[in-house]
Write a protein that holds these residues in place. Structure first.
Motif, PDB file in Angstrom:
ATOM      1  N   ASP A 271     -49.674 -30.365  73.177  1.00  0.00           N
ATOM      2  CA  ASP A 271     -49.690 -31.781  73.539  1.00  0.00           C
ATOM      3  C   ASP A 271     -49.170 -32.663  72.414  1.00  0.00           C
ATOM      4  OD1 ASP A 271     -50.752 -31.275  76.060  1.00  0.00           O
ATOM      5  OD2 ASP A 271     -52.819 -31.425  75.343  1.00  0.00           O
ATOM      6  N   VAL A 272     -49.471 -32.284  71.194  1.00  0.00           N
ATOM      7  CA  VAL A 272     -49.075 -33.065  70.024  1.00  0.00           C
ATOM      8  C   VAL A 272     -48.602 -32.098  68.946  1.00  0.00           C
ATOM      9  CG1 VAL A 272     -49.915 -34.570  68.170  1.00  0.00           C
ATOM     10  CG2 VAL A 272     -50.721 -34.919  70.503  1.00  0.00           C
ATOM     11  N   VAL A 273     -47.562 -32.493  68.232  1.00  0.00           N
ATOM     12  CA  VAL A 273     -47.066 -31.712  67.100  1.00  0.00           C
ATOM     13  C   VAL A 273     -46.928 -32.673  65.925  1.00  0.00           C
ATOM     14  CG1 VAL A 273     -45.213 -30.261  66.197  1.00  0.00           C
ATOM     15  CG2 VAL A 273     -45.773 -30.186  68.626  1.00  0.00           C
ATOM     16  N   GLU A 274     -47.358 -32.220  64.756  1.00  0.00           N
ATOM     17  CA  GLU A 274     -47.278 -33.032  63.548  1.00  0.00           C
ATOM     18  C   GLU A 274     -46.476 -32.300  62.483  1.00  0.00           C
ATOM     19  OE1 GLU A 274     -51.356 -33.815  62.581  1.00  0.00           O
ATOM     20  OE2 GLU A 274     -51.514 -35.355  64.143  1.00  0.00           O
ATOM     21  N   VAL A 275     -45.935 -33.075  61.563  1.00  0.00           N
ATOM     22  CA  VAL A 275     -45.191 -32.504  60.445  1.00  0.00           C
ATOM     23  C   VAL A 275     -45.173 -33.539  59.328  1.00  0.00           C
ATOM     24  CG1 VAL A 275     -42.912 -33.327  61.249  1.00  0.00           C
ATOM     25  CG2 VAL A 275     -43.052 -31.300  59.779  1.00  0.00           C
ATOM     26  N   ASP A 276     -45.160 -33.063  58.098  1.00  0.00           N
ATOM     27  CA  ASP A 276     -44.947 -33.918  56.935  1.00  0.00           C
ATOM     28  C   ASP A 276     -43.552 -33.639  56.410  1.00  0.00           C
ATOM     29  OD1 ASP A 276     -47.518 -34.897  57.092  1.00  0.00           O
ATOM     30  OD2 ASP A 276     -48.302 -33.641  55.476  1.00  0.00           O
ATOM     31  N   VAL A 277     -42.822 -34.696  56.082  1.00  0.00           N
ATOM     32  CA  VAL A 277     -41.492 -34.525  55.502  1.00  0.00           C
ATOM     33  C   VAL A 277     -41.418 -35.329  54.210  1.00  0.00           C
ATOM     34  CG1 VAL A 277     -40.334 -34.115  57.699  1.00  0.00           C
ATOM     35  CG2 VAL A 277     -40.421 -36.419  56.792  1.00  0.00           C
ATOM     36  N   ASN A 278     -40.613 -34.832  53.292  1.00  0.00           N
ATOM     37  CA  ASN A 278     -40.389 -35.576  52.054  1.00  0.00           C
ATOM     38  C   ASN A 278     -39.648 -36.866  52.377  1.00  0.00           C
ATOM     39  OD1 ASN A 278     -40.080 -32.454  50.882  1.00  0.00           O
ATOM     40  ND2 ASN A 278     -41.272 -33.858  49.617  1.00  0.00           N
ATOM     41  N   GLU A 279     -40.190 -37.951  51.895  1.00  0.00           N
ATOM     42  CA  GLU A 279     -39.556 -39.251  52.099  1.00  0.00           C
ATOM     43  C   GLU A 279     -38.128 -39.260  51.533  1.00  0.00           C
ATOM     44  OE1 GLU A 279     -41.454 -43.534  51.853  1.00  0.00           O
ATOM     45  OE2 GLU A 279     -41.080 -42.731  49.840  1.00  0.00           O
ATOM     46  N   GLN A 280     -37.899 -38.478  50.479  1.00  0.00           N
ATOM     47  CA  GLN A 280     -36.599 -38.438  49.813  1.00  0.00           C
ATOM     48  C   GLN A 280     -35.613 -37.473  50.466  1.00  0.00           C
ATOM     49  OE1 GLN A 280     -39.399 -37.598  46.935  1.00  0.00           O
ATOM     50  NE2 GLN A 280     -38.372 -38.747  45.310  1.00  0.00           N
ATOM     51  N   ASN A 281     -35.950 -36.954  51.643  1.00  0.00           N
ATOM     52  CA  ASN A 281     -35.077 -36.023  52.352  1.00  0.00           C
ATOM     53  C   ASN A 281     -34.590 -36.681  53.647  1.00  0.00           C
ATOM     54  OD1 ASN A 281     -33.865 -33.927  53.732  1.00  0.00           O
ATOM     55  ND2 ASN A 281     -35.474 -32.448  53.330  1.00  0.00           N
ATOM     56  N   PRO A 282     -33.508 -37.464  53.561  1.00  0.00           N
ATOM     57  CA  PRO A 282     -33.047 -38.199  54.742  1.00  0.00           C
ATOM     58  C   PRO A 282     -32.615 -37.306  55.894  1.00  0.00           C
ATOM     59  CG  PRO A 282     -31.481 -38.442  52.925  1.00  0.00           C
ATOM     60  CD  PRO A 282     -32.686 -37.726  52.387  1.00  0.00           C
ATOM     61  N   SER A 283     -32.099 -36.119  55.622  1.00  0.00           N
ATOM     62  CA  SER A 283     -31.673 -35.253  56.718  1.00  0.00           C
ATOM     63  C   SER A 283     -32.878 -34.767  57.527  1.00  0.00           C
ATOM     64  CB  SER A 283     -30.828 -34.082  56.212  1.00  0.00           C
ATOM     65  OG  SER A 283     -31.549 -33.267  55.319  1.00  0.00           O
ATOM     66  N   ALA A 284     -33.982 -34.443  56.858  1.00  0.00           N
ATOM     67  CA  ALA A 284     -35.191 -34.020  57.589  1.00  0.00           C
ATOM     68  C   ALA A 284     -35.775 -35.180  58.378  1.00  0.00           C
ATOM     69  CB  ALA A 284     -36.235 -33.460  56.625  1.00  0.00           C
ATOM     70  N   ARG A 285     -35.790 -36.354  57.781  1.00  0.00           N
ATOM     71  CA  ARG A 285     -36.313 -37.527  58.501  1.00  0.00           C
ATOM     72  C   ARG A 285     -35.490 -37.774  59.759  1.00  0.00           C
ATOM     73  NH1 ARG A 285     -35.678 -40.833  53.744  1.00  0.00           N
ATOM     74  NH2 ARG A 285     -34.986 -42.439  55.180  1.00  0.00           N
ATOM     75  N   ALA A 286     -34.169 -37.697  59.647  1.00  0.00           N
ATOM     76  CA  ALA A 286     -33.292 -37.919  60.804  1.00  0.00           C
ATOM     77  C   ALA A 286     -33.473 -36.819  61.845  1.00  0.00           C
ATOM     78  CB  ALA A 286     -31.839 -37.994  60.353  1.00  0.00           C
ATOM     79  N   PHE A 287     -33.615 -35.576  61.409  1.00  0.00           N
ATOM     80  CA  PHE A 287     -33.815 -34.451  62.328  1.00  0.00           C
ATOM     81  C   PHE A 287     -35.041 -34.689  63.199  1.00  0.00           C
ATOM     82  CE2 PHE A 287     -36.058 -30.476  63.230  1.00  0.00           C
ATOM     83  CZ  PHE A 287     -35.085 -29.748  63.907  1.00  0.00           C
ATOM     84  N   TYR A 288     -36.166 -34.991  62.576  1.00  0.00           N
ATOM     85  CA  TYR A 288     -37.404 -35.171  63.342  1.00  0.00           C
ATOM     86  C   TYR A 288     -37.382 -36.447  64.182  1.00  0.00           C
ATOM     87  CZ  TYR A 288     -39.360 -31.117  61.059  1.00  0.00           C
ATOM     88  OH  TYR A 288     -39.583 -29.832  60.635  1.00  0.00           O
ATOM     89  N   ARG A 289     -36.811 -37.508  63.673  1.00  0.00           N
ATOM     90  CA  ARG A 289     -36.712 -38.752  64.442  1.00  0.00           C
ATOM     91  C   ARG A 289     -35.908 -38.503  65.724  1.00  0.00           C
ATOM     92  NH1 ARG A 289     -35.978 -42.271  60.634  1.00  0.00           N
ATOM     93  NH2 ARG A 289     -33.851 -41.613  60.264  1.00  0.00           N
ATOM     94  N   ALA A 290     -34.804 -37.759  65.607  1.00  0.00           N
ATOM     95  CA  ALA A 290     -33.962 -37.467  66.771  1.00  0.00           C
ATOM     96  C   ALA A 290     -34.677 -36.586  67.792  1.00  0.00           C
ATOM     97  CB  ALA A 290     -32.661 -36.789  66.326  1.00  0.00           C
ATOM     98  N   ARG A 291     -35.756 -35.958  67.388  1.00  0.00           N
ATOM     99  CA  ARG A 291     -36.522 -35.089  68.285  1.00  0.00           C
ATOM    100  C   ARG A 291     -37.839 -35.727  68.711  1.00  0.00           C
ATOM    101  NH1 ARG A 291     -32.855 -33.432  65.506  1.00  0.00           N
ATOM    102  NH2 ARG A 291     -31.471 -31.792  66.252  1.00  0.00           N
ATOM    103  N   GLY A 292     -37.918 -37.037  68.574  1.00  0.00           N
ATOM    104  CA  GLY A 292     -39.034 -37.803  69.118  1.00  0.00           C
ATOM    105  C   GLY A 292     -40.233 -38.002  68.216  1.00  0.00           C
ATOM    106  N   PHE A 293     -40.135 -37.633  66.949  1.00  0.00           N
ATOM    107  CA  PHE A 293     -41.261 -37.811  66.031  1.00  0.00           C
ATOM    108  C   PHE A 293     -41.293 -39.247  65.526  1.00  0.00           C
ATOM    109  CE2 PHE A 293     -40.984 -33.305  66.198  1.00  0.00           C
ATOM    110  CZ  PHE A 293     -42.229 -32.812  65.851  1.00  0.00           C
ATOM    111  N   GLU A 294     -42.493 -39.760  65.355  1.00  0.00           N
ATOM    112  CA  GLU A 294     -42.692 -41.111  64.843  1.00  0.00           C
ATOM    113  C   GLU A 294     -43.577 -41.063  63.608  1.00  0.00           C
ATOM    114  OE1 GLU A 294     -44.400 -43.326  68.049  1.00  0.00           O
ATOM    115  OE2 GLU A 294     -42.563 -43.218  69.257  1.00  0.00           O
TER     116      GLU A 294
END
Length: 157
Positions: free
Chosen positions: A109-132
């Motif tokens: 139902d829910v998936v969580e993840v922590d990403v490094n703030e300094q890693n823009p590619s990971a932030r973009a990857f998860y944002r594009a897959r619906g993570f907030e």
């Protein structure tokens, strides 16, 4: 980087085996060196030791294996939290990370993840897959000064 978002039809997602761990650590290091430019070589060495000790403890560790190449990515999930998701830089942009993520998250139902703030590619990857973004920490799980963004996604339709 290839622009085709669909992975090779010859990519298989399967449970990891202990015999995969050495290849996963090499893959991890290559992916980190390609994307975590804010880390020093000493930082990468420190985290590599951490990853090597975490892999045997992961209860849900899956690999993406491509015919003719071997392992090209992996994901570790614990209690609906993506603990690790790394893809060989040579196949970035081909959908391997998405396949791993969706395979691991299926039925949750829910998936969580922590990403490094300094890693823009990971932030973009998860944002594009619906993570907030749901929060932020000044330090990572080891107490080091690498800020983390706490992300969350609800169930997929």
């Amino acid at each position: 980087m290839p622009s085709d978002p669909s992975p090779s039809p010859h990519v298989l997602i399967r449970p990891a085996k202990a015999s995969d761990h050495e290849a996963l650590i090499r893959l991890w290091r290559g992916a980190v060196e390609a994307t975590h430019h804010f880390l020093t070589a000493d930082d990468v060495d420190f985290y590599e030791r951490q990853v090597a000790s975490y892999l045997p403890q992961m209860s849900d560790l899956r690999v993406a294996e491509e015919a003719g190449r071997g392992v090209v990515g992996f994901v570790a999930l614990e209690d609906a939290v993506v603990e690790m998701l790394f893809v060989d830089p040579e196949v970035h942009g081909r959908g391997v990370g998405t396949r791993l993520l969706e395979d691991a998250a299926r039925g949750l139902d829910v998936v969580e993840v922590d990403v490094n703030e300094q890693n823009p590619s990971a932030r973009a990857f998860y944002r594009a897959r619906g993570f907030e973004e749901r929060g932020r920490s000044e330090h990572d799980a080891e107490g080091r000064p690498f800020p983390l963004l706490h992300l969350r996604r609800g169930a997929r339709p």
